[in-house]
Scaffold this motif. Structure first.
Motif, mmCIF file in Angstrom:
data_model
loop_
_atom_site.group_PDB
_atom_site.id
_atom_site.type_symbol
_atom_site.label_atom_id
_atom_site.label_comp_id
_atom_site.label_asym_id
_atom_site.label_seq_id
_atom_site.Cartn_x
_atom_site.Cartn_y
_atom_site.Cartn_z
ATOM 1 N N ASN A 31 -66.393 -44.011 9.829
ATOM 2 C CA ASN A 31 -67.528 -43.301 9.013
ATOM 3 C C ASN A 31 -68.541 -43.033 9.987
ATOM 4 O O ASN A 31 -69.268 -43.955 10.581
ATOM 5 C CB ASN A 31 -68.013 -44.567 8.044
ATOM 6 C CG ASN A 31 -68.811 -43.844 7.088
ATOM 7 O OD1 ASN A 31 -69.840 -43.083 7.553
ATOM 8 N ND2 ASN A 31 -68.550 -44.182 5.726
ATOM 9 N N ALA A 50 -65.693 -32.133 3.669
ATOM 10 C CA ALA A 50 -66.878 -32.673 3.826
ATOM 11 C C ALA A 50 -67.626 -32.832 2.607
ATOM 12 O O ALA A 50 -68.492 -33.852 2.525
ATOM 13 C CB ALA A 50 -67.513 -32.233 5.191
ATOM 14 N N TRP A 127 -59.617 -40.588 2.983
ATOM 15 C CA TRP A 127 -60.956 -40.521 3.392
ATOM 16 C C TRP A 127 -61.300 -39.266 4.069
ATOM 17 O O TRP A 127 -60.653 -39.061 5.241
ATOM 18 C CB TRP A 127 -61.384 -41.855 4.083
ATOM 19 C CG TRP A 127 -61.508 -43.096 3.100
ATOM 20 C CD1 TRP A 127 -60.736 -43.356 2.218
ATOM 21 C CD2 TRP A 127 -62.397 -44.087 3.189
ATOM 22 N NE1 TRP A 127 -60.913 -44.658 1.626
ATOM 23 C CE2 TRP A 127 -62.165 -45.021 2.082
ATOM 24 C CE3 TRP A 127 -63.739 -44.059 4.110
ATOM 25 C CZ2 TRP A 127 -63.144 -46.054 1.951
ATOM 26 C CZ3 TRP A 127 -64.447 -45.238 3.817
ATOM 27 C CH2 TRP A 127 -64.022 -46.196 2.694
ATOM 28 N N THR A 131 -62.258 -40.223 8.489
ATOM 29 C CA THR A 131 -61.203 -41.037 8.765
ATOM 30 C C THR A 131 -59.795 -40.836 8.790
ATOM 31 O O THR A 131 -59.073 -41.233 9.621
ATOM 32 C CB THR A 131 -61.347 -42.281 7.708
ATOM 33 O OG1 THR A 131 -62.779 -42.780 7.633
ATOM 34 C CG2 THR A 131 -60.523 -43.517 7.798
ATOM 35 N N GLU A 133 -58.717 -37.681 9.226
ATOM 36 C CA GLU A 133 -58.737 -36.157 9.718
ATOM 37 C C GLU A 133 -57.189 -36.026 10.395
ATOM 38 O O GLU A 133 -56.774 -34.810 10.169
ATOM 39 C CB GLU A 133 -59.992 -36.183 10.703
ATOM 40 C CG GLU A 133 -59.696 -34.873 11.694
ATOM 41 C CD GLU A 133 -60.620 -34.956 12.721
ATOM 42 O OE1 GLU A 133 -60.598 -34.125 13.389
ATOM 43 O OE2 GLU A 133 -61.260 -35.781 12.884
ATOM 44 N N GLU A 261 -68.507 -40.608 3.213
ATOM 45 C CA GLU A 261 -67.274 -39.863 3.191
ATOM 46 C C GLU A 261 -66.915 -39.805 1.801
ATOM 47 O O GLU A 261 -67.324 -40.380 0.843
ATOM 48 C CB GLU A 261 -66.162 -40.458 4.144
ATOM 49 C CG GLU A 261 -66.336 -40.232 5.542
ATOM 50 C CD GLU A 261 -65.187 -40.802 6.351
ATOM 51 O OE1 GLU A 261 -64.250 -39.862 6.448
ATOM 52 O OE2 GLU A 261 -64.821 -41.754 6.635
#
Length: 336
Positions: A31, A50, A127, A131, A133, A261
């Protein structure tokens, strides 16, 4: 050791040689307020997520036919309580409609691999934008989003509800109230690393930051709130402690604990076409802090089911909250 009740977070990080490793640490979600950047300078796929409005594509499923294919497989991430909470709640609703639902407990890597291959239908605990990605960048062509259901996944410093401090910035002048002590969780946790970054930002270098384990932190939190004592702990949302104890977050004016997030559903490609009823139900789901904390409290706190009999725990919560189930099916949870 019951892995599903430990708040461990699996965090993917690139080594200098470019290999990808997984580092396990309680609440290790990455985060951060830092921008998510891709190697080629273009906006990465994960950055598209996002911002979200939970339930924004809601629609009443009461007039829909249930799916012909009623066998559904979900992946829930080991150590992520909300992953099991959301999955078992969905299982309860679907089985009431005649579906057969299997929940596989997996680490994040195997979970996303299974969804991308079509072996698993849905994972409900993605998330973003930070997190998970790496998994989205890797599997974006073989998975598809089905809405976000939570938008306040944050790392926090929290205090008892009647505590004098309102902001982390207040703590510097309130050391005597808290014994200049911060009660943390596992030393390897992402939350612990973020707290270590926040400590000098707020001038708390002379405070004692105690780390041991999540259960130990929760035990101290329970003891202090029962006794009416002030306590400062590291915590995160979502977590059942917000329902079990009189606790609140401190404001973070410097943003030192990182940004929020969002939690999304992702499915295998084509799932929405194969299972339109379930896909719409997933897009209708919205769990705010109050509902999610109470659901997790029933499922995971030692005063309730303690991480055991999760189907029974989810059914108990659903039966105690019939209006939630009704509004979920009606697509009326969005905006709450």
């Amino acid at each position: 050791m019951r892995t599903i009740t430990q708040k461990t977070r699996t965090v993917a990080s690139a080594l200098a040689i470019g290999a990808l490793t997984l580092s396990l640490g309680a609440c290790g979600a990455k985060n951060s307020n830092d921008e998510v950047e891709s190697d080629n300078g273009n906006e990465p796929y994960a950055a598209r997520f996002a911002d979200c409005t939970p339930g924004e594509n809601s629609s009443d499923v009461n007039g829909m036919d249930v799916d012909d294919d009623k066998k559904i497989t979900l992946a829930a991430f080991n150590g992520w309580d909300e992953s099991f909470a959301a999955s078992h709640l969905l299982k309860y609703v679907l089985e009431d409609e005649g579906y057969s639902v299997d929940i596989e407990a997996l680490d994040a890597g195997p979970g996303y691999t299974g969804v991308s291959r079509g072996d698993i239908d849905v994972v409900m605990d993605t998330w973003l934008p930070v997190t998970h990605e790496e998994y989205l960048e890797q599997y974006q062509d073989s998975i598809e989003p089905l809405g976000c259901w939570y938008d306040n996944a944050v790392l926090t410093l929290a205090v008892n509800e009647d505590s004098p401090a309102q902001s982390i910035a207040d703590l510097k002048d309130m050391g005597s109230d808290y014994g200049k002590r911060i009660v943390g969780i596992e030393p390897s946790a992402g939350l612990t690393a973020q707290t270590e970054k926040a400590i000098p930002v707020y001038g708390l270098d002379d405070w004692d930051f105690v780390t041991s384990s999540t259960p130990a932190m929760l035990a101290e939190l329970k003891k202090a709130t029962n006794a009416g004592d002030d306590i400062l702990v590291t915590l995160w949302r979502p977590h059942w402690a917000y329902d079990a104890f009189p606790v609140r977050d401190l404001e973070d004016p410097e943003g030192a604990m990182g940004g929020a997030e969002n939690i999304y559903n992702f499915s295998r490609t084509g799932f929405g076409d194969d299972n339109p009823y379930v896909a719409q139900l997933l897009q209708n789901l919205v769990l705010d802090d109050e509902h999610l904390a109470s659901l997790e409290n029933v499922m995971f706190s030692d005063d309730n089911y303690g991480g055991e009999n999760l189907d029974k725990a989810a059914a108990e919560w659903a039966k105690d909250n019939p209006e939630f189930i009704e509004e979920w099916k009606a697509g009326a949870l969005g905006g709450k």
